[in-house]
Design a protein around this motif. Structure first.
Motif, PDB file in Angstrom:
ATOM      1  N   GLN A 260       0.814  -1.210   0.000  1.00 34.54           N
ATOM      2  CA  GLN A 260       0.000   0.000   0.000  1.00 34.54           C
ATOM      3  C   GLN A 260       0.851   1.265   0.000  1.00 34.54           C
ATOM      4  O   GLN A 260       0.466   2.280  -0.600  1.00 34.54           O
ATOM      5  CB  GLN A 260      -0.938  -0.002   1.203  1.00 34.54           C
ATOM      6  CG  GLN A 260      -0.238  -0.063   2.551  1.00 34.54           C
ATOM      7  CD  GLN A 260      -1.221   0.029   3.702  1.00 34.54           C
ATOM      8  OE1 GLN A 260      -2.135   0.824   3.660  1.00 34.54           O
ATOM      9  NE2 GLN A 260      -1.047  -0.795   4.722  1.00 34.54           N
ATOM     10  N   ARG A 261       2.013   1.220   0.619  1.00 30.46           N
ATOM     11  CA  ARG A 261       2.882   2.402   0.647  1.00 30.46           C
ATOM     12  C   ARG A 261       3.308   2.790  -0.760  1.00 30.46           C
ATOM     13  O   ARG A 261       3.316   3.966  -1.122  1.00 30.46           O
ATOM     14  CB  ARG A 261       4.118   2.121   1.517  1.00 30.46           C
ATOM     15  CG  ARG A 261       5.102   3.276   1.587  1.00 30.46           C
ATOM     16  CD  ARG A 261       6.161   2.986   2.625  1.00 30.46           C
ATOM     17  NE  ARG A 261       6.859   1.742   2.318  1.00 30.46           N
ATOM     18  CZ  ARG A 261       7.932   1.680   1.520  1.00 30.46           C
ATOM     19  NH1 ARG A 261       8.407   2.765   0.943  1.00 30.46           N
ATOM     20  NH2 ARG A 261       8.537   0.511   1.302  1.00 30.46           N
ATOM     21  N   HIS A 262       3.654   1.799  -1.589  1.00 33.12           N
ATOM     22  CA  HIS A 262       4.056   2.077  -2.967  1.00 33.12           C
ATOM     23  C   HIS A 262       2.881   2.605  -3.787  1.00 33.12           C
ATOM     24  O   HIS A 262       3.037   3.508  -4.612  1.00 33.12           O
ATOM     25  CB  HIS A 262       4.616   0.812  -3.627  1.00 33.12           C
ATOM     26  CG  HIS A 262       5.891   0.326  -3.014  1.00 33.12           C
ATOM     27  ND1 HIS A 262       7.054   1.058  -3.059  1.00 33.12           N
ATOM     28  CD2 HIS A 262       6.184  -0.815  -2.328  1.00 33.12           C
ATOM     29  CE1 HIS A 262       8.024   0.392  -2.444  1.00 33.12           C
ATOM     30  NE2 HIS A 262       7.513  -0.741  -1.993  1.00 33.12           N
ATOM     31  N   SER A 265       2.124   6.284  -2.711  1.00 33.39           N
ATOM     32  CA  SER A 265       3.189   7.200  -3.133  1.00 33.39           C
ATOM     33  C   SER A 265       3.182   7.405  -4.645  1.00 33.39           C
ATOM     34  O   SER A 265       3.484   8.498  -5.128  1.00 33.39           O
ATOM     35  CB  SER A 265       4.556   6.660  -2.695  1.00 33.39           C
ATOM     36  OG  SER A 265       4.840   5.422  -3.331  1.00 33.39           O
TER      37      SER A 265
END
Length: 273
Positions: A260-262, A265
């Protein structure tokens, strides 16, 4: 309104949105462990009175579920891989090559995002039918081998790479293939991962196109298997359908939680440039 009160209100709204978003998942998980009688009598109860695994056991005995999961994974994996390759190549040409009409071509690409699927559905079906690919996973995959969203996201990320790096590499005699593989792709890896996850989840959840192409149970995907237990004329095997729903959402949910972070971002960086 004071700043502290405004923050409390904002947090309450966010908590409410989280509850609304998670409720269907918890609802499906809860009802997948209920008997048919309990699910109809206490459908909104999130804690089963007599939890049972019979629904999952029935699904595995009724369907070639491992084959269906393999079909779904194969389609999602191949479609994702080819989409990433075509998106990278298209983005690279749009960013680092100068040719007449480049901006117009990109604009045409973007406009296709607003064309409803129902408009392209019949032409795609006729093409797949003429190629003899109906009732096969290749018929499901073929029309999905390019995606404008991937071109948009990767192009935006690629534009953040200084062109001077590419120019210096060309001066040193580095070929286009090595520039793409050894310079561009390592920098682009986070964006490629997040875009690939989006492609994978979309392909994994696809229903409308596979239901048009696939007719035999041997080529079913999980979305089609779920439809087997839902009848528009009544008699829906509701707890079993919820069990299939839970099985269907496990892999995409795990992938999203891991990356989810990728994903976040990438969308943020796409809107910055």
């Amino acid at each position: 309104m004071k700043t502290k009160d405004r923050q409390v209100l904002l947090h309450l709204v966010l908590v409410l949105l989280v509850v609304i978003s998670l409720f269907p998942i918890v609802f499906a998980l809860s009802n997948s462990f209920k008997s048919l009688e309990e699910s109809f009598n206490n459908v909104l109860s999130l804690i089963p009175k007599s939890p049972t695994l019979s629904n999952y056991l029935y699904v595995f005995s009724r369907l070639p579920l491992f084959k269906i999961i393999l079909n779904t994974f194969t389609i999602a994996f191949i479609v994702t891989t080819v989409k990433i390759v075509t998106s990278v190549l298209a983005s690279y040409s749009l960013v680092y090559y100068d040719f007449k009409g480049k901006n117009f071509i990109y604009l045409v690409f973007l406009t296709t995002m607003f064309i409803p699927f129902t408009v392209t559905m019949i032409p795609n079906y006729l093409i797949v039918s003429k190629l003899g690919l109906t009732d096969s996973i290749w018929g499901v995959m073929l029309p999905q081998f390019a995606d404008v969203l991937g071109i948009f996201l990767l192009r935006q990320s690629m534009r953040t790479i200084p062109k001077s790096i590419i120019e210096v590499a060309k001066i040193d005699g580095v070929g286009e293939g090595h520039i793409l593989l050894d310079i561009i792709l390592p920098i682009l890896r986070p964006s490629m991962i997040s875009t690939a996850i989006i492609f994978f989840i979309n392909s994994w959840n696809e229903y409308v196109w596979p239901v048009l192409i696939i007719s035999s149970q041997d080529h079913y995907t999980l979305s089609l298997a779920l439809q087997m237990f839902i009848s528009s004329e009544g008699g829906t095997e509701f707890p079993i359908a919820m069990a299939v729903s839970v099985i269907t959402m496990i892999i995409p949910l795990v992938l999203f939680l891991l990356f989810q972070r990728h994903i976040i971002s990438t969308f943020i960086s796409s809107g910055v440039k």
